[in-house]
Scaffold this motif. Structure first.
Motif, short mmCIF file in Angstrom:
data_model
loop_
_atom_site.label_atom_id
_atom_site.label_comp_id
_atom_site.label_asym_id
_atom_site.label_seq_id
_atom_site.Cartn_x
_atom_site.Cartn_y
_atom_site.Cartn_z
N ARG A 135 0.80 -1.24 0.00
CA ARG A 135 0.00 0.00 0.00
C ARG A 135 0.83 1.28 0.00
O ARG A 135 0.28 2.35 -0.21
N ARG A 155 2.77 4.56 -0.59
CA ARG A 155 2.72 5.46 -1.75
C ARG A 155 4.15 5.86 -2.14
O ARG A 155 4.66 6.88 -1.73
N ASN A 206 1.42 -1.85 -7.31
CA ASN A 206 2.03 -0.74 -6.56
C ASN A 206 3.53 -0.70 -6.80
O ASN A 206 4.12 0.36 -7.02
#
Ligand SMILES: C[S@@+](CC[C@H](N)C(=O)[O-])C[C@H]1O[C@@H](n2cnc3c(N)ncnc32)[C@H](O)[C@@H]1O
Length: 305
Positions: A132, A134, A161
């Motif tokens: 997850r 960023r 991701n």
């Protein structure tokens, strides 16, 4: 987008608002059970044992260092599930421009940062869930991982991701365990401790040690996440458990599956299984210490961009 375009974009992004420094980031931290286990007691135990863990998997360092050195002369590398930082530090010392290690386990990151000790300026460690987190877009030339990719609860989201954090054509090189049958160490250690003497391992394809053991399934996750040229090459290495049987016993008694199997049953039963474990370790003692066989996949792929 060409490699050159993505490189210059990457440099600009790395310059402006790169969020992958050494600080922690709220909201990026794991919420899955497996990740929580790593972030809790499991991570604490491995952090205390980090020197032994380095020696345990030392044989697996070579293929990933080679992957990190291939490509651009001074690559930017992301080490996923970096643990106590051994691979990230070796990559930084061997000429990478920047190496970022990410892990969900704070105790392991504390060890990694202590080992870097401010003497390896090109390495930094971040706390977060790689599924997850960023990351800056199109930053990394290479993503590496030594047994840190098998724990995602949504592998496709995780690989998407990671791929978005890579330059177009950037390499991924990772080691993941092959199934239990190819891993003598776990088969023999758990068989010694299990009530019926049968080997026990976590299920293949589910978050855990064998989460990427099935290459057909793992290849579909990588492709759906945005990777091409996906390959799986078997890589076998003995795991070094200790110089003597006593040292190996002390170490293996803390392995999560061994610990959990030996927490069940009467004192007599546990003592019997512990003796069986000692016998396995004694049978594996050779001139180079106590070693048991292990088998991994070297997974390679390219970010499609
Ligand atoms: C088997 S250890 C390997 C550690 C290190 N790569 C090494 O070889 O020494 C797996 C590591 O992955 C980390 N990990 C598990 N799930 C993760 C996630 N979703 N994001 C980041 N790290 C994760 C664990 O905390 C642990 O440090």
């Amino acid at each position: 987008m060409t490699m050159t375009d993505s490189h210059s974009q990457r440099r600009r992004r790395a310059h402006h608002g790169d969020r992958s420094g050494s600080s922690d980031e709220e909201g990026a931290v794991a919420v899955t059970d497996v990740a929580r286990a790593w972030a809790g007691p499991e991570g604490e135990w491995w952090a205390r044992q980090w020197r032994r863990h380095e020696r345990l998997v030392a044989g697996y360092q070579g293929p990933l260092l080679a992957a990190g050195r291939a490509g651009p002369a001074a690559p930017q590398v992301l080490d996923v599930g970096c643990g106590a930082g051994g691979l990230a530090l070796d990559l930084a010392r061997s000429g990478a421009e920047a190496v970022v290690g990410i892990d969900v386990a704070r105790p392991l990151l504390t060890v990694a940062r202590r080992r870097a000790g401010g003497r390896v300026p090109s390495v930094s460690f971040v706390h977060g869930d790689a599924q997850r987190y960023r990351f800056p877009v199109a930053r990394f030339d290479c993503v590496v991982s030594r047994f840190g990719l098998m724990f995602f609860d949504d592998p496709v989201a995780a690989f998407a991701n990671l791929a978005s954090a890579q330059v177009a054509g950037g390499r991924l090189a990772a080691l993941v365990w092959r199934p239990l049958d190819d891993n003598e160490w776990l088969m023999r250690l758990t068989a010694a401790c299990a009530p019926g003497g049968e080997p026990i391992g976590p299920p293949a394809g589910r978050p855990g040690a064998f989460g990427m053991a099935d290459p057909a399934q793992a290849a579909t996750w990588l492709a759906a996440g945005g990777y091409t040229s996906v390959g799986f090459e078997p890589c076998d290495r003995p795991l070094y458990l200790g110089r003597t049987v006593a040292e190996a016993l002390e170490f293996t008694l803390g392995f999560p599956p061994v610990r959990s199997l030996l927490s069940m049953g009467s004192a007599r039963t546990v003592a019997r299984r512990r003796r069986r474990l000692e016998d396995v370790l004694a049978s594996a003692l050779g001139p180079g210490g106590v070693r048991l066989g292990s088998g991994a996949w070297l997974v390679t792929a390219r970010a499609a961009g």
